[in-house]
Design a protein around this motif. Structure first.
Motif: not given
Length: 104
Positions: A3-4, A13-15, A69-70, A75-80
């Motif tokens: 998951e990390q 990817s979002v960056f 992107m959110l 499942k990875a909203r914080l990362a996005a």
């Protein structure tokens, strides 16, 4: 651990995707600055009205892109959100450069 790794991939990817969106602002800004639209020029008295107008338009588009992107990575909203926030650093630098380049 998996998951990390996914979070790092989503952030990168979002960056990268957001930098493509920001990169599209550069030719758009030059195009708008060359046309000298009246309502944009009236936004500031020192010749930077066009830069402010383009920044406002792209701020709205970047917020819409953040929402996309959110939604894309639920499942990875914080990362996005982290990748999107990291991409604001070059965006602010680009805005500062455009502002100083057009100031009279």
């Amino acid at each position: 651990m998996r998951e990390q790794d996914q979070g790092v991939r989503v952030t990168a990817s979002v960056f990268g995707r957001t930098l493509w969106v920001i990169g599209a602002a550069v030719p758009y800004g030059f195009m708008v600055y060359a046309t000298e639209v009246d309502w944009m020029e009236k936004l500031a008295t020192n010749g930077t009205g066009t830069v402010l107008a383009v920044a406002g338009m792209w701020a709205v588009l970047l917020l819409l892109f953040l929402g996309a992107m959110l939604w894309r990575f639920p499942k990875a909203r914080l990362a996005a959100a982290g990748g999107w926030l990291l991409s604001l650093l070059p965006a602010v630098a680009l805005f500062a450069w455009g502002y100083t380049a057009t100031a009279v």
